[in-house]
Design a protein around this motif. Structure first.
Motif, PDB file in Angstrom:
ATOM      1  N   CYS A 182      -0.149   4.317   1.820  1.00 10.51           N
ATOM      2  CA  CYS A 182      -1.099   5.112   2.602  1.00 10.51           C
ATOM      3  C   CYS A 182      -0.578   6.521   2.853  1.00 10.51           C
TER       4      CYS A 182
ATOM      5  N   PHE B 226       0.848  -1.186   0.000  1.00 14.49           N
ATOM      6  CA  PHE B 226       0.000   0.000   0.000  1.00 14.49           C
ATOM      7  C   PHE B 226       0.893   1.250   0.000  1.00 14.49           C
TER       8      PHE B 226
ATOM      9  N   GLU C 182       3.307  -4.278   5.826  1.00 15.56           N
ATOM     10  CA  GLU C 182       2.421  -5.400   5.536  1.00 15.56           C
ATOM     11  C   GLU C 182       3.213  -6.727   5.496  1.00 15.56           C
TER      12      GLU C 182
ATOM     13  N   ARG D 296      -0.718   7.578   6.957  1.00 13.80           N
ATOM     14  CA  ARG D 296      -0.147   6.891   8.110  1.00 13.80           C
ATOM     15  C   ARG D 296       1.234   7.390   8.478  1.00 13.80           C
TER      16      ARG D 296
ATOM     17  N   ASN E 258      -2.850  -5.163   6.429  1.00 11.93           N
ATOM     18  CA  ASN E 258      -3.845  -4.341   5.726  1.00 11.93           C
ATOM     19  C   ASN E 258      -4.878  -5.211   5.003  1.00 11.93           C
TER      20      ASN E 258
ATOM     21  N   ASN F 168       3.923   5.534   9.550  1.00  8.37           N
ATOM     22  CA  ASN F 168       5.107   4.683   9.418  1.00  8.37           C
ATOM     23  C   ASN F 168       5.673   4.709   8.002  1.00  8.37           C
TER      24      ASN F 168
ATOM     25  N   GLN G 220       7.601   3.183   2.886  1.00  5.45           N
ATOM     26  CA  GLN G 220       7.697   3.737   1.532  1.00  5.45           C
ATOM     27  C   GLN G 220       9.119   4.017   1.066  1.00  5.45           C
TER      28      GLN G 220
HETATM   29  S1  SF4 Z   1       2.493  -0.178   6.409  1.00  2.00           S
HETATM   30 FE1  SF4 Z   1       0.298   0.012   6.802  1.00  2.00          FE
HETATM   31  S2  SF4 Z   1      -0.058   2.233   6.886  1.00  2.00           S
HETATM   32 FE2  SF4 Z   1       1.965   1.932   5.926  1.00  2.00          FE
HETATM   33  S3  SF4 Z   1       1.552   1.916   3.723  1.00  2.00           S
HETATM   34 FE3  SF4 Z   1       1.494  -0.195   4.415  1.00  2.00          FE
HETATM   35  S4  SF4 Z   1      -0.681  -0.603   4.875  1.00  2.00           S
HETATM   36 FE4  SF4 Z   1      -0.399   1.611   4.758  1.00  2.00          FE
END
Ligand code: SF4
Length: 276
Positions: A27, A25, A70, A30, A97, A32, A37
């Protein structure tokens, strides 16, 4: 355990947490993002499954949690750790997630004891816009997890103007109640813009929105809804006696008081929802 959050699984115990950089994801909401990322970070040391299990045992943890990002993206590594952990009597937990294939889920299910899935919205447009993902695979995973008998809890982040619409929250609470069961714990948590990745201009969640979501969950028939300090204790779903008291300390840990005895409510003797 309560910080995961898991409120009905081994209450008050310690869990050893690990994860890897990267996520499936993106997000925007968020905190973290620095881990999720930033791609591969060679400065993060690789911990062998043996070292993770040894550290968990040496620090008095009863379980190991795959979290921070994740677990699906490091499923093979997680599987190695989980298989080793099981041999030593440790339990296995994922904070997920929910975006995992049926094959991945089928592979890890025999080794997994509990999972908290973030169900962020019932709008596919939200998942596309904020997470860079889709809603339906998450709903499918949730149904499969519940069918498997694994311990399941759900977390929803209420973001003003994005996932705070009462009609959407009614659909979300209704999905939990009808498709998963009224006994599945639902955690409602507020959004803090200052620690988000790309949503600093969105206001923080007002206390009224959290209270409104709590009432929506109640109306949907959910028995266990957790929303901040005002709604952090567990009550018997038969007679409303207090089963577990939780108090968060300023240091981030929790003081847990158990009132259920022998796996039952102390007043009406209905089975306690706690899994020890
Ligand atoms: S770790 Fe959790 S909050 Fe961060 S991008 Fe992945 S799903 Fe989203």
């Amino acid at each position: 355990m309560e910080k995961k959050p898991l409120y009905h699984f081994m209450p008050g115990t310690m869990t050893w947490s690990f994860g890897t950089p990267g996520c499936n994801f993106k997000c925007a909401n968020r905190q973290n993002w620095a881990i999720s990322q930033m791609g591969q970070d060679k400065s993060i040391p690789l911990a062998t499954p043996e070292a993770i299990v040894r550290n968990a045992m040496n620090t008095g943890c009863s379980s190991i949690s795959c979290t921070y990002t994740e677990p699906t993206i490091f499923a093979e590594y997680a599987l190695d750790v989980m298989q080793l952990a099981r041999q030593t009597g440790l339990r296995n937990i994922w904070i997920s997630n929910g975006y995992l294939s049926p094959l991945c889920l089928k592979t890890v299910t025999p080794w997994l004891d509990a999972i908290n899935v973030g169900l962020q919205s019932m709008d596919d447009a939200f998942y596309r816009r904020v997470c860079g993902a889709r809603l339906d695979p998450v709903l499918d995973s949730l149904r499969l997890i519940q069918e498997s008998g694994m311990h399941l809890e759900i977390t929803t982040l209420v973001i003003p103007g994005h996932s705070s619409d009462p009609a959407m929250l009614e659909r979300l609470a209704g999905f939990i109640a009808h498709d998963l069961g009224t006994g599945v714990p639902w955690h409602i948590i507020p959004f803090y813009p200052e620690i988000s990745w790309k949503m600093q201009d969105t206001p923080p969640t007002p206390a009224e929105s959290i209270e409104q979501a709590f009432e929506i969950g109640r109306k949907a028939g959910l028995s266990f809804i957790y929303a901040g300090n005002a709604h952090s204790d567990t009550f018997c779903d038969q007679c409303s006696a207090r089963l577990v008291g939780r108090k968060a300390s300023p240091f981030g840990d929790y003081r847990i008081e158990r009132f259920d005895t022998g796996g039952r409510c102390p007043v009406c003797h209905a089975p306690s929802p706690m899994r020890d």
